[in-house]
Design an enzyme around this catalytic site. Structure first.
Site, PDB file in Angstrom:
ATOM      1  N   PHE A  27      78.372  80.430  13.065  1.00 47.08           N
ATOM      2  CA  PHE A  27      78.170  80.040  11.499  1.00 47.08           C
ATOM      3  C   PHE A  27      78.535  81.348  10.701  1.00 47.08           C
ATOM      4  CE2 PHE A  27      76.465  76.433   9.035  1.00 47.08           C
ATOM      5  CZ  PHE A  27      76.569  75.665   9.966  1.00 47.08           C
ATOM      6  N   GLN A  49      74.589  78.760  -5.227  1.00 49.47           N
ATOM      7  CA  GLN A  49      75.424  78.886  -3.969  1.00 49.47           C
ATOM      8  C   GLN A  49      76.374  77.555  -4.184  1.00 49.47           C
ATOM      9  OE1 GLN A  49      74.843  78.263   0.184  1.00 49.47           O
ATOM     10  NE2 GLN A  49      75.184  80.333   0.311  1.00 49.47           N
ATOM     11  N   HIS A  67      79.027  75.730  -1.877  1.00 54.40           N
ATOM     12  CA  HIS A  67      79.405  75.531  -0.511  1.00 54.40           C
ATOM     13  C   HIS A  67      81.081  75.364  -0.586  1.00 54.40           C
ATOM     14  CE1 HIS A  67      79.801  74.037   3.566  1.00 54.40           C
ATOM     15  NE2 HIS A  67      78.677  74.436   3.686  1.00 54.40           N
ATOM     16  N   LEU A  87      78.931  66.720   1.274  1.00 58.45           N
ATOM     17  CA  LEU A  87      79.255  68.119   2.128  1.00 58.45           C
ATOM     18  C   LEU A  87      79.684  67.786   3.545  1.00 58.45           C
ATOM     19  CD1 LEU A  87      78.183  71.201   2.329  1.00 58.45           C
ATOM     20  CD2 LEU A  87      76.708  70.449   3.946  1.00 58.45           C
ATOM     21  N   GLU A 141      79.741  73.710   7.346  1.00 57.97           N
ATOM     22  CA  GLU A 141      80.439  75.078   7.762  1.00 57.97           C
ATOM     23  C   GLU A 141      80.484  74.729   9.310  1.00 57.97           C
ATOM     24  OE1 GLU A 141      78.774  78.032   5.627  1.00 57.97           O
ATOM     25  OE2 GLU A 141      78.736  79.344   7.493  1.00 57.97           O
ATOM     26  N   ARG A 166      79.796  82.385   2.493  1.00 58.91           N
ATOM     27  CA  ARG A 166      80.077  81.263   1.623  1.00 58.91           C
ATOM     28  C   ARG A 166      80.669  81.498   0.177  1.00 58.91           C
ATOM     29  NH1 ARG A 166      75.007  77.074   3.046  1.00 58.91           N
ATOM     30  NH2 ARG A 166      76.118  76.648   5.090  1.00 58.91           N
ATOM     31  N   HIS A 202      75.697  73.675  -4.126  1.00 52.75           N
ATOM     32  CA  HIS A 202      74.847  73.330  -2.990  1.00 52.75           C
ATOM     33  C   HIS A 202      73.472  73.843  -2.903  1.00 52.75           C
ATOM     34  CE1 HIS A 202      74.560  72.393   1.384  1.00 52.75           C
ATOM     35  NE2 HIS A 202      74.473  73.721   1.563  1.00 52.75           N
ATOM     36  N   ARG A 222      72.968  82.749   0.022  1.00 56.38           N
ATOM     37  CA  ARG A 222      72.229  82.466   1.489  1.00 56.38           C
ATOM     38  C   ARG A 222      73.323  82.190   2.559  1.00 56.38           C
ATOM     39  NH1 ARG A 222      71.528  77.775   4.075  1.00 56.38           N
ATOM     40  NH2 ARG A 222      72.026  76.134   2.517  1.00 56.38           N
TER      41      ARG A 222
HETATM   42  C1  LIG Z   1      74.036  68.297   2.154  1.00 59.69           C
HETATM   43  C2  LIG Z   1      73.092  69.363   2.929  1.00 59.69           C
HETATM   44  C3  LIG Z   1      73.455  69.914   3.934  1.00 59.69           C
HETATM   45  C4  LIG Z   1      72.602  70.944   4.327  1.00 59.69           C
HETATM   46  N1  LIG Z   1      72.965  71.793   5.557  1.00 59.69           N
HETATM   47  C5  LIG Z   1      72.062  72.627   5.919  1.00 59.69           C
HETATM   48  C6  LIG Z   1      71.966  73.355   7.241  1.00 59.69           C
HETATM   49  O1  LIG Z   1      72.811  72.885   8.001  1.00 59.69           O
HETATM   50  N2  LIG Z   1      71.426  74.241   7.491  1.00 59.69           N
HETATM   51  C7  LIG Z   1      70.544  74.775   6.680  1.00 59.69           C
HETATM   52  O2  LIG Z   1      69.702  75.808   7.080  1.00 59.69           O
HETATM   53  N3  LIG Z   1      70.347  74.481   5.304  1.00 59.69           N
HETATM   54  C8  LIG Z   1      71.196  73.485   4.947  1.00 59.69           C
HETATM   55  N4  LIG Z   1      71.397  72.729   3.532  1.00 59.69           N
HETATM   56  C9  LIG Z   1      70.031  73.456   2.897  1.00 59.69           C
HETATM   57  C10 LIG Z   1      68.738  72.868   3.322  1.00 59.69           C
HETATM   58  O3  LIG Z   1      68.933  71.535   3.994  1.00 59.69           O
HETATM   59  C11 LIG Z   1      67.785  72.576   2.020  1.00 59.69           C
HETATM   60  O4  LIG Z   1      67.618  73.818   1.555  1.00 59.69           O
HETATM   61  C12 LIG Z   1      66.406  72.296   2.334  1.00 59.69           C
HETATM   62  O5  LIG Z   1      66.509  71.040   3.170  1.00 59.69           O
HETATM   63  C13 LIG Z   1      65.282  72.037   1.605  1.00 59.69           C
HETATM   64  O6  LIG Z   1      64.131  71.664   2.117  1.00 59.69           O
HETATM   65  P1  LIG Z   1      62.777  71.685   1.312  1.00 59.69           P
HETATM   66  O7  LIG Z   1      61.710  71.483   2.110  1.00 59.69           O
HETATM   67  O8  LIG Z   1      62.632  72.757   0.326  1.00 59.69           O
HETATM   68  O9  LIG Z   1      63.020  70.422   0.199  1.00 59.69           O
HETATM   69  P2  LIG Z   1      63.570  69.035   0.465  1.00 59.69           P
HETATM   70  O10 LIG Z   1      63.907  68.636   1.680  1.00 59.69           O
HETATM   71  O11 LIG Z   1      64.725  68.763  -0.821  1.00 59.69           O
HETATM   72  O12 LIG Z   1      62.572  67.762  -0.244  1.00 59.69           O
HETATM   73  C14 LIG Z   1      61.858  68.069  -1.399  1.00 59.69           C
HETATM   74  C15 LIG Z   1      60.640  67.004  -1.309  1.00 59.69           C
HETATM   75  O13 LIG Z   1      59.754  67.294  -2.597  1.00 59.69           O
HETATM   76  C16 LIG Z   1      59.646  66.046  -3.048  1.00 59.69           C
HETATM   77  N5  LIG Z   1      59.605  66.228  -4.594  1.00 59.69           N
HETATM   78  C17 LIG Z   1      60.297  66.862  -5.262  1.00 59.69           C
HETATM   79  N6  LIG Z   1      59.979  66.626  -6.492  1.00 59.69           N
HETATM   80  C18 LIG Z   1      58.847  65.899  -6.552  1.00 59.69           C
HETATM   81  C19 LIG Z   1      57.554  65.426  -7.532  1.00 59.69           C
HETATM   82  N7  LIG Z   1      57.842  65.920  -8.775  1.00 59.69           N
HETATM   83  N8  LIG Z   1      56.607  65.100  -7.017  1.00 59.69           N
HETATM   84  C20 LIG Z   1      56.552  64.611  -5.657  1.00 59.69           C
HETATM   85  N9  LIG Z   1      57.421  64.965  -4.967  1.00 59.69           N
HETATM   86  C21 LIG Z   1      58.474  65.648  -5.245  1.00 59.69           C
HETATM   87  C22 LIG Z   1      60.780  65.168  -2.658  1.00 59.69           C
HETATM   88  O14 LIG Z   1      60.301  63.652  -2.606  1.00 59.69           O
HETATM   89  C23 LIG Z   1      60.935  65.572  -1.108  1.00 59.69           C
HETATM   90  O15 LIG Z   1      60.049  65.017  -0.138  1.00 59.69           O
HETATM   91  C24 LIG Z   1      71.970  71.736   3.348  1.00 59.69           C
HETATM   92  C25 LIG Z   1      71.689  71.045   1.992  1.00 59.69           C
HETATM   93  C26 LIG Z   1      72.270  70.043   1.565  1.00 59.69           C
HETATM   94  C27 LIG Z   1      72.168  69.545   0.506  1.00 59.69           C
END
Ligand SMILES: Cc1cc2nc3c(=O)[nH]c(=O)nc-3n(C[C@H](O)[C@H](O)[C@H](O)COP(=O)(O)OP(=O)(O)OC[C@H]3O[C@@H](n4cnc5c(N)ncnc54)[C@H](O)[C@@H]3O)c2cc1C
Length: 592
Positions: free
Chosen positions: A121, A244, A246, A256, A259, A290, A357, A402
């Site tokens: 990666f 960032q 992407h 998306l 990568e 990136r 992203h 990142r």
């Molecule tokens: C398309 C895509 C592909 C990606 N691929 C990769 C990858 O391959 N490898 C990697 O390392 N990273 C990747 N990333 C980045 C990574 O997936 C995210 O940074 C990470 O999953 C975020 O996780 P999180 O637990 O912070 O929040 P999230 O998974 O975004 O979850 C947020 C949670 O908060 C809740 N929430 C938000 N606001 C409120 C509120 N006011 N009240 C109650 N609940 C709320 C939502 O309902 C949800 O449950 C990718 C991101 C995207 C967008």
């Protein structure tokens, strides 16, 4: 009862059911604590489900590897803005948390010998930035986040975590005496009713704010709620200018393309069919970091070498990998390109552009998940009862940029460490909960009442569309001084307009207009922090590429930005350059 609002009491509250929230909740529930997880959507619909490429860990299953190399790559990838104590902590715990997930039942792809499959990666190398790439991304085809989120959800069900699905947290409740966090107010979407959730420990795991940009890989729910809530409660947001882009979002749709495509051997072409990354990053080529690839693509387009009738995108070629590899390793990507670009990558290259992203900044926290607040110029204190993990936090392991696959890792490591720390802190506290302040919940009630009482004002959809357009135009891959200054003025105005939004639908049951209005009020805070920080930072570092200050300036800018909502004010704090046990990695020129 408080102001007529029902109070629900727990040992711990986790706001957010993505990877970080569920990893933390699992730790808490397994310790037999009473834990509530709130989520705007069904847990397995959180944005983590969309993660494709993989989770980084130096397991050394396919290439030589160790946590020192991973740490070096992460420090370098962060453009030296990452806190080295936190980076060491994350890289040292990577193998543990990934193997643990495997043992929970995560369906990783396998090598012939049964070990977890790993792919290269961007920015992940061997031998401290040597010419050879490290195979460090542990993957479940191109649906790694999906597999991870379902595994964590199942484990939480088993551990009796209590989920509050389709509940939206609105505001923090703080003790007026010492500022400790006592819980949140939250709105139940089904009924429109507001409750107080009280606990001695509250973790924010609300994810990112990608919806502030017009073209984004992020889910519609990624509206920076945790950031808006924290900012309104008086907490600063850290390093928000580092956003960032992407390199490979589907042209026109923003969806998306992982990568992992380039990890498997795909590469980028300009209109002349040239593999242009060879000019920008002779060693890592298409697998440079990136920020480097996004800038190279934008430069190609700007200099007239873009593809298509408007010369406004480049091409991602992968047909040479053959249908067998594409179907086995990248099945979701094939599906996305057929659906969103009308292109079958087995035969033709995919049109792509850099797309917003990932937010490197967030709520300032340490590597134990504790939220920290500045105290004087160089010291900080821990905010009692308040924790943050995942994309909404700034620990800061990603600094200015990142590396791919380091976010899923950050969710696991800091989800776990914050859970562990909350358990420890709870054990040290007296059993009864503190008294809630007399006016607890009053602020949220007043915000909601405004929507019920106002008969005219700004349209939510229009203000949101203006915000996305202005952020895209003024705070994109390359940042120009005049555009940034204009951007601050425009987004400030938009934030004021967001204070005057109104909705015509006053119904209570599943009133999505009201949810969108509340989301917009969070999103504008995140956007204002981003553009204000970007305007002030007079250097180029990681994802912040200033046209007028093209070099990194360690003398003046090797420091974290803190943005305060009150007065749209900035402050700065030092970077932790000292790791926990090893020597510091001194800032060097960053080439790939
Ligand atoms: C398309 C895509 C592909 C990606 N691929 C990769 C990858 O391959 N490898 C990697 O390392 N990273 C990747 N990333 C980045 C990574 O997936 C995210 O940074 C990470 O999953 C975020 O996780 P999180 O637990 O912070 O929040 P999230 O998974 O975004 O979850 C947020 C949670 O908060 C809740 N929430 C938000 N606001 C409120 C509120 N006011 N009240 C109650 N609940 C709320 C939502 O309902 C949800 O449950 C990718 C991101 C995207 C967008």
């Amino acid at each position: 009862m408080r102001l007529g609002l029902p109070v629900r009491r727990f040992d711990a509250i986790v706001v957010g059911a993505g990877g970080s929230g569920m990893r933390a909740a699992l730790e808490l529930a397994r310790a037999e604590l009473k834990v509530a997880v709130l989520s705007k959507v069904f847990p397995t619909r959180s944005h983590t489900v969309a993660a494709q490429g993989g989770v980084a860990a130096p397991l050394a299953n396919s290439s030589e590897d160790n946590w020192h190399w991973h740490m070096y790559d992460t420090v370098k990838g962060s453009d030296y803005l990452g806190d080295q104590d936190a980076i060491e902590y994350m890289c040292r715990r990577a193998n543990e948390v990934v193997v643990e997930l495997e043992h929970m039942g995560m369906p990783f792809d396998r090598l012939e010998n049964g070990k977890i499959y790993q792919r290269p990666f961007g920015g992940h190398t061997q031998d401290y930035g040597g010419a050879k790439m490290a195979m460090r991304a542990c993957a479940a085809a191109d649906r790694t986040g999906h597999a991870m989120l379902h595994t964590l959800y199942q484990q939480n069900l088993r551990a009796s975590t209590q989920f509050f699905v389709e509940w939206m947290a609105l505001d923090l409740i703080r003790d007026p005496q010492d500022g400790a966090v006592l819980g949140v107010t939250a709105l139940e979407m089904e009924t429109g009713e507001v409750s107080i959730f009280q606990a001695k420990a509250t973790l924010f795991a609300t994810g990112g704010s990608g919806r502030m940009f017009f073209s984004s890989t992020n889910a519609f729910i990624n509206t920076g709620d945790g950031l808006g809530i924290a900012a309104r409660a008086g907490f600063p947001l850290q390093d928000m200018e580092f956003y960032q882009f992407h390199p490979t979002g589907v042209y026109g749709a923003g969806v998306l393309i992982t990568e992992g495509v380039r990890g498997e051997g795909g590469y980028l072409l300009n209109k002349d069919g040239e593999r242009f990354m060879e000019r920008y990053a002779p060693n890592a080529k298409d697998l440079a970091s990136r920020d480097v690839v996004s800038r190279a693509m934008t430069t190609e387009i700007k200099e007239g070498r873009g593809c298509g009738p408007n010369a406004d995108h480049v091409l991602l070629k992968l047909d040479h990998l053959g249908p067998e590899v594409i179907n086995r390793r990248l099945p979701g990507i094939r599906e996305i390109s057929i659906k969103f670009a009308n292109i079958d990558p087995v035969r033709e290259p995919i049109p792509v552009v850099p797309t917003a992203h990932y937010q490197m900044g967030g709520i300032p926290a340490n590597y134990l998940g504790q939220v920290v607040a500045p105290e004087g110029a160089s010291t900080e204190s821990i905010v009692p009862g308040f924790y943050a993990a995942g994309e909404c936090s700034c620990v800061s392991v990603h600094g200015g940029n990142r590396l791919g696959c380091n976010s899923l890792l950050d969710l696991l490591v800091f989800g776990k460490s914050s859970g562990e720390q909350m358990i420890k802190d709870l054990r040290g506290l007296p059993r009864p909960q503190r008294n809630l302040p007399q006016d607890a919940g009053g602020f949220s009630r007043a915000r909601l009442a405004r929507f019920d009482l106002t008969g005219a004002g700004e349209s939510v959809a229009e203000v949101a569309a203006d915000l996305r357009r202005e952020m895209q135009a003024h705070c994109g891959v390359f940042r120009f001084p005049d555009l940034l200054a204009e951007g601050v003025a425009k987004v400030t105005k938009i934030a004021e307009r967001a204070g005057r939004i109104w909705i015509s639908d006053r119904s209570k049951v599943f009133n999505t207009a009201r949810i969108e209005a509340l989301e917009l009020q969070n999103l504008v805070e995140a956007a204002l922090a981003t553009v204000t920080g970007a305007h002030a930072r007079q250097e180029s570092r990681g994802a912040q590429a200033r046209a007028d200050f093209q070099e990194r300036d360690d003398k003046n800018w090797l420091k974290h930005t803190l943005w305060y909502k009150e007065g749209n004010r900035l402050a700065y704090k030092p970077v932790h350059l000292k790791p926990l046990t090893v020597e510091s990695f001194e800032p060097k020129k960053r080439t790939y």
